[in-house]
Design an enzyme around this catalytic site. Structure first.
Site, mmCIF file in Angstrom:
data_model
loop_
_atom_site.group_PDB
_atom_site.id
_atom_site.type_symbol
_atom_site.label_atom_id
_atom_site.label_comp_id
_atom_site.label_asym_id
_atom_site.label_seq_id
_atom_site.Cartn_x
_atom_site.Cartn_y
_atom_site.Cartn_z
ATOM 1 N N GLU A 38 19.215 53.715 5.989
ATOM 2 C CA GLU A 38 19.545 55.084 5.463
ATOM 3 C C GLU A 38 19.167 56.082 6.691
ATOM 4 O OE1 GLU A 38 19.488 54.934 0.525
ATOM 5 O OE2 GLU A 38 18.286 56.255 1.893
ATOM 6 N N THR A 63 9.084 57.477 -6.195
ATOM 7 C CA THR A 63 9.478 58.977 -6.680
ATOM 8 C C THR A 63 10.856 58.844 -7.589
ATOM 9 O OG1 THR A 63 10.987 59.230 -4.676
ATOM 10 C CG2 THR A 63 8.464 59.742 -4.632
#
Length: 813
Positions: free
Chosen positions: A84, A22
């Site tokens: 993350e 993305t």
């Protein structure tokens, strides 16, 4: 657990995403949309190599208020992404962080249960991390937990609409959770709440709201706080500062370009250089927030924001101005008037700048008190004065505050003076007269005086109110103390020579001018409050050169709420309140004055330009014989040593107010036939007065006549025809034995007090006082009878006859 309200956030949003899925598409568009809204967003634009997540990313997550996690097809195949995610979840639990999931072309249930492409990714991770199953379990738990959070599913959605929805939701969440826009701003919440009520954020209409107030009151600060709080809710924003100043410098066309450049975030401003129609066309379908700061002309509004139909639905325009007239612009929906800070708010703001904390040591409490008295809640003055005292000793602070009495703070003065720059001579003259002579005085009375000076008072005072220079409370004229001080400074700058300034009110200045006879024709007004002044001796020649003097005020007594200066409407309200009337007269008995002004020489000159001669304790027997009062409107000489005003007849056709109360040497009044416009005559307490000139009985415009306590008055008038009279007081006139014949209908007198007079009888013409409701004849010990006509007084409700010892009987009803 650390609270999100106390954690210091560096970023608003952290974007967690799989680059190869993305980065150049959805995430890039989302990042750009967030940035356009002014949302501080962290997006890692570095290619990720190796297995260990960068410490920079971990720190960025900790310092972000929100994380948007974009779950895409290959998200779970990246150990960086999963690390993350785990870190984000730790921060959710420990720092008040918020996680916002976006399921980009993946089934949310596959993320939650690690099915489909997510199962394939974990099959590969199990081969790599078979020695570290704890990490794998943590990743899986994180995916399961975050996937249960309400988020967005991109499947069967237009990406542009999806991004708009995500950005809008984050904006709303930031609005609810952030209070940074008011950090350090005192008293802001209540003011923003009042603006919110006018802005109606969320309603689909276009609204223009005015923010009005005097210079230094905090309009720009309020507007900036509102802007910071809501700008992210709009498609485009603009804060156009200093419109008044910039429009004069660069012109409105240049401001139009700046407005569009800010809204569309374009660096190339020349593309917008196409005028009003271009502004309208570019904004018509766009939801925008526009702040126009410091507007002073409606032409600026016409050029910059035109009509509400220029803008897309939901747009909001805020206009700050010192001039309320600007906000009569037809498109303005509402106005909020910014006001001074309350005392506790003012103290907090001052301490914030003077001491850098709220707590004040005992040694500095009186410093704060003096500072608050001086600044009177004006935020600009509180900040400037507070900052000037920072790190100063107690002695230095006291010295600085004492210095302000002679040398006002220039930073504050420079800002306040800009409010006066656009005034014409009429409005500036009225402002200066109020600042020097009439602050706190009845508006209608001041209007009478200043109209006679050639000012256009009605429109002038309206302009000054609109420009926040004067306020009217209970029909009295007020202005902020610092604006008054600005007026004094303007006159001070007229000349270094005191006697060549237009207005004087400082005792030392007046003393110098009068004792050295250096006054000139430039002097228009003198105000001396001799209560706070020292003894002053001067020669009568002091006024010889002041032939332009129109206002002379030597005041020895401060009286608030004096009835004689009320408007007719206010006067009627008072006379129907018996208690207020009794308090009025009882308070007069407590007045006392000292004669501090001493004249010597033969007084031969007084300016014929005088409109107001207000001299308490006038020390001579009469006014100069060559004084011609044709322009005089007010003659107020209480506690004087006058025996008579002057010899012979004089024309004072414009005279409306005459007050000689407590002038205990006065024996007779002048002929009133030369004063056909006299409205108020007060001779209360003139104990030596024997005779009132009979011409008094035919003053058609007289509404207030007070002879209370003139105990030696014998002769009043054989007849009266004063059709406008509303108050007539003869009580305490111990030697007055006859009430005059009433010629014609006098319907406006509701009360008549003859208490303590020597009247023996009332004339039958008393029936012509058709509006009489109360007749007080108490202590009329010589009264023998009442006329039958008294019962023709249809409005009469109260007849007081106690201690009328010679009154034998009442007439039959």
């Amino acid at each position: 657990m650390a609270s999100s309200s106390t954690h210091q956030w560096k970023y608003d949003v952290f974007l967690s995403f799989r680059g190869k899925d993305t980065r150049k598409g959805f995430t890039d568009h989302l990042y750009a949309a967030l940035r356009r809204k002014g949302i501080d967003t962290f997006m890692d634009d570095q290619l990720r190599r190796g297995e260990q997540i960068s410490p920079t990313l971990l720190t960025a997550i900790e310092n972000s208020r929100f994380s948007v996690i974009i779950f895409s097809e290959n998200y779970a195949s990246s150990s960086w992404c999963l690390d993350e995610l785990a870190k984000i979840l730790d921060c959710v639990k420990g720092l008040g962080h918020k996680a916002l999931p976006v399921f980009y072309k993946v089934d949310p249930s596959h993320v939650k249960r690690q099915e489909g492409c997510y199962a394939k990714a974990f099959a590969e991770h199990e081969q790599i991390y078979r020695e570290n199953m704890e990490k794998l379990l943590k990743w899986k738990a994180a995916l399961t937990e975050v996937a249960t959070i309400s988020g967005w599913d991109s499947r069967d959605r237009h990406e542009a609409k999806l991004i708009e929805e995500i950005v809008g939701d984050i904006c709303n969440k930031l609005d609810r959770t952030s209070s940074s826009y008011t950090n350090g701003l005192v008293g802001m919440e209540s003011r923003i709440k009042k603006m919110d009520d006018l802005l109606c954020i969320g309603s689909p209409d276009v609204r223009m709201v005015g923010l009005w107030g005097m210079a230094g009151i905090g309009k720009t600060t309020i507007a900036k706080a509102i802007y910071e709080r809501i700008y992210a809710l709009f498609e485009g924003c603009c804060f156009l500062s200093n419109v008044r100043e910039e429009s004069h410098k660069v012109g409105l066309s240049r401001l139009q370009i700046e407005l569009l450049s800010q809204i569309f975030k374009e660096g190339n401003q020349q593309k917008f250089n196409q005028g009003i129609n271009f502004v309208k066309d570019r904004l018509q379908n766009k939801k925008v927030l526009i702040i126009l700061d410091d507007v002073d002309q409606q032409e600026q509004l016409e050029a910059l924001v035109g009509n509400r139909d220029w803008f897309g639905l939901g747009s909001r325009i805020i206009i700050t101005t010192r001039d309320q007239h600007v906000l009569t612009y037809p498109e303005v929906n509402g106005i909020y008037k910014a006001t001074e800070l309350e005392n506790d708010e003012a103290l907090e703001l001052f301490c914030q700048h003077a001491f850098r904390h709220k707590d004040v040591s005992e040694d500095f409490r009186h410093i704060c008190g003096h500072a608050l008295d001086y600044t009177r809640g004006l935020p600009l003055a509180l900040k400037v004065l507070g900052s000037s005292l920072y790190t100063k000793s107690k002695c230095e602070c006291e010295s600085e505050l004492e210095k302000l009495k002679q040398f006002p703070n220039q930073k504050v003065q420079n800002v306040l003076k800009t409010s006066l720059e656009g005034l014409d001579n009429n409005d500036l003259g009225i402002f200066l007269d109020v600042a020097f002579f009439y602050k706190g005085q009845n508006k209608d009375f001041v209007g009478e005086i200043l109209e006679s000076c050639g000012f256009f008072f009605s429109i002038g005072i309206r302009n000054l109110v609109d420009k926040s220079l004067i306020t009217i409370l209970e029909n009295k004229l007020w202005m902020h103390d610092l604006l008054q001080e600005t007026g004094w400074e303007i006159v001070k700058q007229e000349s270094k020579v005191i006697g060549e300034r237009s207005r004087l009110r400082v005792h030392e200045d007046i003393n110098r001018v009068l004792t050295t006879t250096t006054g000139s024709e430039t002097v228009e007004g003198i105000f001396l409050d001799s209560i706070a002044s020292k003894e002053l001796n001067f020669n009568v020649d002091a006024f010889a050169k002041m032939n332009g003097l129109r206002l002379l005020i030597f005041s020895n007594v401060q009286i608030d709420g004096i009835l004689e200066y009320l408007s007719e409407k206010e006067l009627m309200a008072c006379v129907h309140n018996s208690w207020e009337m009794r308090n009025y007269y009882s308070n007069r008995n407590n007045l006392y004055t000292q004669h501090k002004l001493h004249l010597y020489g033969d007084f031969k000159f007084l300016s014929n330009e005088l409109r107001s001669l207000y001299w308490h304790g006038y020390p001579l027997n009469s006014l100069p014989s060559n004084f011609h009062p044709e322009k005089l409107v007010e003659l107020n000489m209480c506690f004087s040593r006058l025996k008579q005003l002057w010899e012979g007849n004089k024309a004072f056709e414009k005279l409306k107010f005459m007050k000689l109360s407590q002038s205990q040497h006065l024996t007779k009044t002048p002929d009133f036939s030369g004063a056909p416009n006299l409205e108020r005559l007060i001779l209360e307490g003139c104990t030596s007065l024997v005779e009132v000139h009979p011409s008094i009985g035919f003053l058609k415009k007289l509404i207030f006549l007070n002879l209370h306590g003139c105990k030696n008055l014998e002769s009043f008038s054989s007849s009266i025809h004063m059709e406008s009279l509303q108050i007539l007081t003869l009580s305490g006139c111990l030697k007055l034995n006859k009430f005059p014949e009433v010629q014609g209908n006098m319907e406006h007198i509701p009360e008549l007090s003859l208490e303590g007079t020597a009247i023996k009888e009332l004339p039958s013409s008393i029936e012509n006082l058709t509006g009489l409701a109360l007749l007080n004849l108490e202590d009329c010990k010589s009264l023998e009878s009442l006329p039958n006509s008294i019962f023709k007084l249809k409005s009469l409700e109260t007849l007081q006859l106690s201690n009328c010892s010679r009154l034998k009987k009442l007439v039959e009803i």
